[in-house]
Design an enzyme around this catalytic site. Structure first.
Site, PDB file in Angstrom:
ATOM      1  N   GLY A  42       0.821  -1.208   0.000  1.00 46.02           N
ATOM      2  CA  GLY A  42       0.000   0.000   0.000  1.00 46.02           C
ATOM      3  C   GLY A  42       0.853   1.256   0.000  1.00 46.02           C
ATOM      4  CG  ASP A 254       3.962  -2.700  -4.557  1.00 44.77           C
ATOM      5  OD1 ASP A 254       2.888  -3.286  -4.807  1.00 44.77           O
ATOM      6  OD2 ASP A 254       4.764  -3.096  -3.693  1.00 44.77           O
TER       7      ASP A 254
HETATM    8  O1  RIB Z   1       5.560  -5.618  -3.252  1.00 46.87           O
HETATM    9  C1  RIB Z   1       6.725  -5.459  -2.503  1.00 46.87           C
HETATM   10  C2  RIB Z   1       6.392  -5.290  -1.067  1.00 46.87           C
HETATM   11  O2  RIB Z   1       5.821  -6.494  -0.592  1.00 46.87           O
HETATM   12  C3  RIB Z   1       7.557  -5.021  -0.171  1.00 46.87           C
HETATM   13  O3  RIB Z   1       7.820  -3.666  -0.006  1.00 46.87           O
HETATM   14  C4  RIB Z   1       7.168  -5.722   1.120  1.00 46.87           C
HETATM   15  O4  RIB Z   1       7.016  -4.848   2.178  1.00 46.87           O
HETATM   16  C5  RIB Z   1       5.897  -6.498   0.810  1.00 46.87           C
HETATM   17  O5  RIB Z   1       4.793  -5.834   1.268  1.00 46.87           O
END
Ligand code: RIB
Length: 308
Positions: A42, A254
């Protein structure tokens, strides 16, 4: 004007060990490098959008430890609104021990800590501010009921949503996520959600379409080094990969989603936003770490000059 973005989701402290190879069970292995950084799916997505200049707010929970204070400080430094970041007394913040091998591939463990205390009530408490947003992002490192509640809240208020069903959760009910505007799984998550194979392009499209048949408007499948695919009821668009030499792929998904949100919120063109997101994620894997590998608007423009 660009729509405001909210993330209702997790934050973690990433404890990253870089190693020549993964250890075998029972083996002790020396690793050359360790780094600590801010992460969590997030917070990473919020951070990527904010680095690119988006107006972002986050609804999340930290523990009452030094990690919690640092997480709030880090979000604020990036310009993210932390009014709805709660502190849970007596709980640790979320942490993620991460192992990265020589090829840049990773294995991740997550300990949810305070993230497990992000409840539907927290979404209701933030309702007036969430209603000012045009897009809400969610992932699966917080309780699933909070995700369902946020989707229903957003749909009732005409707010678009992006759900990244990661990490893959077997208990995620496709019926209760059918109101999301964009579902962004990787292949593993798509297979689990649809119960269908995804080993060919046709299989992936059929699996995504099975979810579209349940009501989800758009599925965007991330394919790692093979790019991404945008699938709707009547259209399939392949987003070509951007070729770079990877140092650390952690947080690339992300970077992709946070930057997609930022570009989509700005101009509303999904395919164009995905092309930009693909470039942004590629840039992130040329550097180590998660959030610290996310480029600013100026750095990203420089990367694009050399890779578009
Ligand atoms: O998608 C990568 C993330 O997955 C990392 O930053 C780790 O904290 C996990 O949440």
């Amino acid at each position: 004007m660009s729509k405001k973005i909210a993330v209702v989701g997790s934050n973690m402290v990433d404890l990253v060990t870089y190693m020549d190879r993964m250890p075998f069970l029972g083996e002790t292995l020396e690793a050359p490098l360790f780094e600590m950084g801010c992460g969590g799916k997030g917070a990473n997505q919020a951070f990527a959008a904010a680095r690119l200049g988006a107006d972002v707010m986050m609804v999340t929970k930290v523990g009452d430890d030094i990690f919690g204070d640092n997480t709030i400080f880090n979000l604020q430094k990036a310009g993210i609104d932390t009014k709805h970041v709660g502190v849970i007394k007596g709980k640790s913040s979320g942490v993620a021990p991460i192992f990265v091998d020589k090829s840049g591939e990773n294995s991740i463990l997550i300990v949810k800590g305070a993230n497990a205390d992000l409840l539907p009530q927290d979404v209701d408490d933030a309702a007036e501010d969430l209603k000012q947003c045009g897009l809400i992002l969610m992932q699966m490192e917080v309780p699933v009921e909070t995700v369902y509640h946020t989707i229903a809240f957003a749909a009732a208020n005409g707010i678009e949503t992006i759900l990244n069903p990661a990490p893959a959760a077997a208990d995620l009910d496709p019926e209760r996520i059918r109101q999301v505007s964009f579902l962004v799984p990787n292949e593993t998550e798509l297979a689990l959600l649809s119960g269908m194979p995804v080993s060919t392009d046709d299989e992936t499209t059929a699996a995504a379409r099975s979810l579209i048949a349940k009501g989800i408007r758009t599925v965007i499948v991330t394919l790692g080094g093979r790019g991404a695919r945008l699938i709707t009821a009547d259209n399939v668009v392949s987003i070509a990969p951007v070729t770079v030499t990877p140092k650390d792929t952690t947080g690339a998904g992300d970077a992709f989603i946070g930057s997609f949100a930022r570009f989509y919120a700005e101009h509303g063109n999904v395919a164009e936003a995905l092309k930009s997101a693909s470039l942004y994620a590629a840039d992130s894997i040329t550097k180590t770490g998660t959030q610290k590998s996310y480029a600013s608007l100026e750095e990203f423009a420089e990367f694009c000059k050399n890779h578009s």
